[in-house]
Design a protein around this motif. Structure first.
Motif, PDB file in Angstrom:
ATOM      1  N   TRP A 261      -5.258   8.708  10.526  1.00 52.76           N
ATOM      2  CA  TRP A 261      -5.119   7.529   9.678  1.00 52.76           C
ATOM      3  C   TRP A 261      -5.896   7.644   8.363  1.00 52.76           C
TER       4      TRP A 261
ATOM      5  N   PHE B 273       3.306  -0.630   4.753  1.00 53.85           N
ATOM      6  CA  PHE B 273       1.907  -1.056   4.766  1.00 53.85           C
ATOM      7  C   PHE B 273       1.627  -2.034   3.631  1.00 53.85           C
TER       8      PHE B 273
ATOM      9  N   SER C  76      -4.618  -2.704  10.968  1.00 53.84           N
ATOM     10  CA  SER C  76      -5.432  -1.515  11.184  1.00 53.84           C
ATOM     11  C   SER C  76      -6.737  -1.926  11.857  1.00 53.84           C
TER      12      SER C  76
ATOM     13  N   VAL D 296      -5.486  -3.259   6.421  1.00 53.97           N
ATOM     14  CA  VAL D 296      -4.082  -2.960   6.173  1.00 53.97           C
ATOM     15  C   VAL D 296      -3.251  -3.517   7.323  1.00 53.97           C
TER      16      VAL D 296
ATOM     17  N   LEU E 183      -2.697   5.561  -0.779  1.00 52.83           N
ATOM     18  CA  LEU E 183      -3.350   4.923  -1.917  1.00 52.83           C
ATOM     19  C   LEU E 183      -3.253   5.784  -3.169  1.00 52.83           C
TER      20      LEU E 183
ATOM     21  N   CYS F  93      -3.954   9.774   6.032  1.00 51.75           N
ATOM     22  CA  CYS F  93      -2.699   9.068   5.739  1.00 51.75           C
ATOM     23  C   CYS F  93      -2.948   7.962   4.723  1.00 51.75           C
ATOM     24  N   LEU F  94      -3.989   7.162   4.942  1.00 51.26           N
ATOM     25  CA  LEU F  94      -4.302   6.066   4.031  1.00 51.26           C
ATOM     26  C   LEU F  94      -4.668   6.599   2.655  1.00 51.26           C
ATOM     27  N   SER F  95      -5.420   7.684   2.622  1.00 56.55           N
ATOM     28  CA  SER F  95      -5.789   8.291   1.341  1.00 56.55           C
ATOM     29  C   SER F  95      -4.547   8.708   0.567  1.00 56.55           C
TER      30      SER F  95
ATOM     31  N   VAL G 213       0.833  -1.203   0.000  1.00 58.73           N
ATOM     32  CA  VAL G 213       0.000   0.000   0.000  1.00 58.73           C
ATOM     33  C   VAL G 213       0.865   1.249   0.000  1.00 58.73           C
TER      34      VAL G 213
END
Length: 407
Positions: free
Chosen positions: A50, A363, A347, A352, A58, A53-55, A6
């Motif tokens: 988070w 990740f 997560s 994740v 990705l 951060c994840l956005s 990721v």
């Protein structure tokens, strides 16, 4: 199968940086999934929202940080101020950080102490705390939303190797230390130390609460796996089977299983209610015999984590591999490469896996499968029934075996 990457969050490096002191021993997600925290080494802990951060991960793949923009979180600051957007914080803990844990408050959960006349802190429904365990034996408690230091707990005499909050919102914190003890703290009583749990003869490496907060598992050197009754603060039983130091543990989401990771190159999955090993995941083939179990130090298992679906376990070993296992299969279902990995955790939603390495976090997308209806029913039953109660159910033997995770 190879797990899909990721992204990664890389700690900034300086020309004078040396490897020592940059180890990332701990990565943690907030219980509500709002924040990610990890140790960047050299005393620094990074807190990032988070979702944003994840956005970023990705969208952009590898990313060195997360921008503090995004949706509002339903919370208040510790001063009772305005609701604000979640923001990043860089926290200097004053010493090398060995452990992290998030804790959230449920106001109805009262302090366990008696005759409490006043408290400095009034923890509300939206409170989120971060506990950091340090090299000098101190534990510092921070307000996640403001990054401010709230409490400084100072009873341990050695490294605080692990921390865990009770999942019930009581803000009961347990710390595991190299001073061979576990200590129980009540943060609703301004960090009062309620109990010292003694029984380990050597370093304590890790601790974990069961989902209902009634049982604590602690693991340590000399093959130690102990279970504690957290209502009476007494030892329930010792689990025997590992052949070397046990360094990590975690309960399944329904509390029916316990996974432990050891330097003997194995992850065991136990029935913690009766002390039986149900599954073994080996990281060296053939598995070393007990007399040589300490010699395969290129296969030491460093960390283990249960996914929220109750079907998958992640492990991280010194052979530079991350493995994803299903609890009903003998071999990994996915693998991924990682040099010098020290810790891993799923997560909050299980989508994740985050793994720590030299101040940075990597990740991977976790295996995504629709859990069978039978397994969902089993988890619903096991959340409220220990093995002894399940065994007395008037159901066919095959159903009993399935409910006890024997098939």
């Amino acid at each position: 199968a190879r797990s899909r990457t990721v992204g990664e969050l890389l700690a900034p490096t300086s020309p004078f940086d040396k490897k020592s002191g940059r180890e990332n021993w701990t990565v943690a997600f907030a219980p509500d999934g709002s924040y990610l925290a990890w140790s960047q080494g050299h005393r620094i802990v990074k807190l990032v929202p988070w979702a944003q951060c994840l956005s970023n991960l990705l969208l952009h793949g590898t990313k060195n940080g997360a921008n503090p923009v995004g949706t509002r979180l339903p919370r208040q600051s510790s001063e009772g101020g305005q609701k604000n957007k979640p923001s990043e914080h860089i926290i200097d803990c004053g010493d090398i950080v060995w452990s992290l844990a998030f804790g959230s408050s449920v106001p109805e959960k009262q302090s366990r102490c008696v005759n409490i006349e006043w408290h400095r802190f009034k923890f509300g429904q939206d409170q989120l705390l971060l506990a950091t365990g340090l090299n000098n034996g101190r534990i510092k408690i921070w307000d996640v939303y403001t990054g401010k230091l709230l409490l400084n707990l100072m009873d341990h005499t050695e490294v605080v190797r692990d921390l865990t909050f009770a999942p019930d919102g009581s803000l009961i914190l347990v710390s595991a230390s190299r001073d061979k003890t576990l200590r129980v703290w009540d943060l609703k009583d301004d960090g009062n130390m309620m109990k010292v749990l003694r029984g380990h003869q050597n370093w304590v490496y890790g601790c974990a609460f069961s989902p209902d907060s009634s049982i604590l598992c602690s693991v340590g050197a000399s093959k130690a796996v102990f279970l504690w009754d957290m209502d009476k603060y007494s030892m329930l039983r010792k689990l025997e089977g590992h052949h070397n130091d046990v360094v990590a543990c975690e309960f399944s989401p329904d509390g029916a299983l316990l996974a432990t990771a050891s330097y003997d190159t194995r992850v065991y999955v136990w029935d913690p209610h009766i002390g039986v090993i149900l599954m073994e995941f080996g990281h060296l083939f053939p598995a070393p015999t007990p007399i040589f179990a300490g010699g395969a130090n290129d296969r030491w298992v460093r960390s283990v984590s249960f996914s929220h679906d109750g079907l998958h376990i992640a492990s991280l070993a010194d052979d530079k591999m991350v493995r994803f296992w299903r609890i009903d299969e003998e071999y990994p279902v996915q693998v991924a490469p990682l040099n010098n990995g020290l810790c891993c955790t799923f997560s909050t939603d299980g989508s994740v896996l985050a793994a720590g390495q030299d101040g940075s976090v990597h990740f991977w997308a976790a295996p995504r499968q629709v859990a069978p209806l039978q397994h969902l029913c089993r988890m619903a039953i096991r959340r409220v029934m220990p093995t002894s109660h399940v065994r007395s159910l008037p159901v066919p033997s095959k159903v009993l075996e399935f409910l006890c995770y024997h098939i």
